[in-house]
Design a protein around this motif. Structure first.
Motif, short mmCIF file in Angstrom:
data_model
loop_
_atom_site.label_atom_id
_atom_site.label_comp_id
_atom_site.label_asym_id
_atom_site.label_seq_id
_atom_site.Cartn_x
_atom_site.Cartn_y
_atom_site.Cartn_z
N LEU A 241 0.83 -1.19 0.00
CA LEU A 241 0.00 0.00 0.00
C LEU A 241 0.87 1.25 0.00
CD1 LEU A 241 -2.69 -1.00 2.65
CD2 LEU A 241 -2.61 -1.54 0.21
N SER A 242 0.39 2.28 -0.67
CA SER A 242 1.07 3.56 -0.69
C SER A 242 0.12 4.65 -0.21
CB SER A 242 1.55 3.90 -2.10
OG SER A 242 2.45 2.95 -2.59
N CYS A 243 0.69 5.68 0.39
CA CYS A 243 -0.09 6.84 0.84
C CYS A 243 0.70 8.09 0.45
CB CYS A 243 -0.32 6.78 2.34
SG CYS A 243 -1.08 8.26 3.04
N ALA A 244 0.20 8.78 -0.56
CA ALA A 244 0.84 10.01 -1.02
C ALA A 244 0.34 11.18 -0.19
CB ALA A 244 0.53 10.23 -2.49
N ALA A 245 1.27 11.94 0.39
CA ALA A 245 0.93 13.03 1.29
C ALA A 245 1.29 14.37 0.68
CB ALA A 245 1.65 12.86 2.61
N SER B 250 7.06 1.91 6.13
CA SER B 250 8.24 2.70 5.76
C SER B 250 7.78 3.98 5.08
CB SER B 250 9.16 1.91 4.83
OG SER B 250 8.50 1.62 3.61
N LYS B 251 8.72 4.90 4.91
CA LYS B 251 8.36 6.14 4.22
C LYS B 251 9.52 6.63 3.40
CE LYS B 251 9.27 8.98 8.31
NZ LYS B 251 9.38 10.42 8.46
N ASP B 252 9.20 7.33 2.34
CA ASP B 252 10.19 7.94 1.46
C ASP B 252 9.96 9.43 1.56
OD1 ASP B 252 11.60 9.03 -0.67
OD2 ASP B 252 11.35 7.23 -1.89
N THR C 47 5.83 9.96 0.60
CA THR C 47 4.97 8.78 0.49
C THR C 47 5.24 7.80 1.62
OG1 THR C 47 4.89 9.01 -1.92
CG2 THR C 47 4.27 6.87 -0.99
N LEU C 48 4.14 7.30 2.18
CA LEU C 48 4.17 6.29 3.22
C LEU C 48 3.81 4.95 2.59
CD1 LEU C 48 4.22 5.82 6.42
CD2 LEU C 48 1.72 5.99 6.26
#
Length: 121
Positions: free
Chosen positions: A20-24, A70-72, A77-78
């Motif tokens: 899963l990705s979460c764009a912030a 994890s996060k970048d 992005t999470l």
């Protein structure tokens, strides 16, 4: 305005994997605490994994050893890498963010719209 947009959900068989990705957007990403929650039919919202600005992570017992948060920071992005999926992992997954460290408590101020994960046996 803070915005969180999840993606990556889908349907898999037991034992499979999803990421899963979460764009912030809308805030200084690396100053916020972030987490993943899930909501299954007939159950309350469950904290799955949380990560602090410095990278310290916390996991629910139900996912330890199978999920990795994890996060970048460069991509704002999470992520939630989910391995060894089980039918009981079936739920809508949400990312959350706040300047307060709620860890796995659902007190976060900002939430995404959710992404569905379905695991079949």
């Amino acid at each position: 305005q803070v915005q969180l947009v999840e993606s990556g959900g889908g349907s898999v068989q037991a034992g499979g994997s999803l990421r899963l990705s979460c764009a912030a957007s809308g805030y200084t990403y690396n100053t916020y605490y972030m987490a993943w929650f899930r909501l299954a039919p007939g159950k309350g919202r469950e904290g799955v994994a949380a990560i602090e600005g410095g990278g310290t992570t916390t996991y629910a017992d139900s996912v330890k050893g199978r999920f990795t948060i994890s996060k970048d920071n460069a991509k704002n992005t999470l992520y939630l890498q989910m391995n060894g999926l089980k039918p009981e992992d079936t739920a809508t997954y949400y990312c959350a963010a706040d300047r307060v460290d709620w860890v796995l408590h659902p007190g976060y101020m900002y939430w995404g719209q959710g992404t569905q994960v379905t695991v079949s046996s």
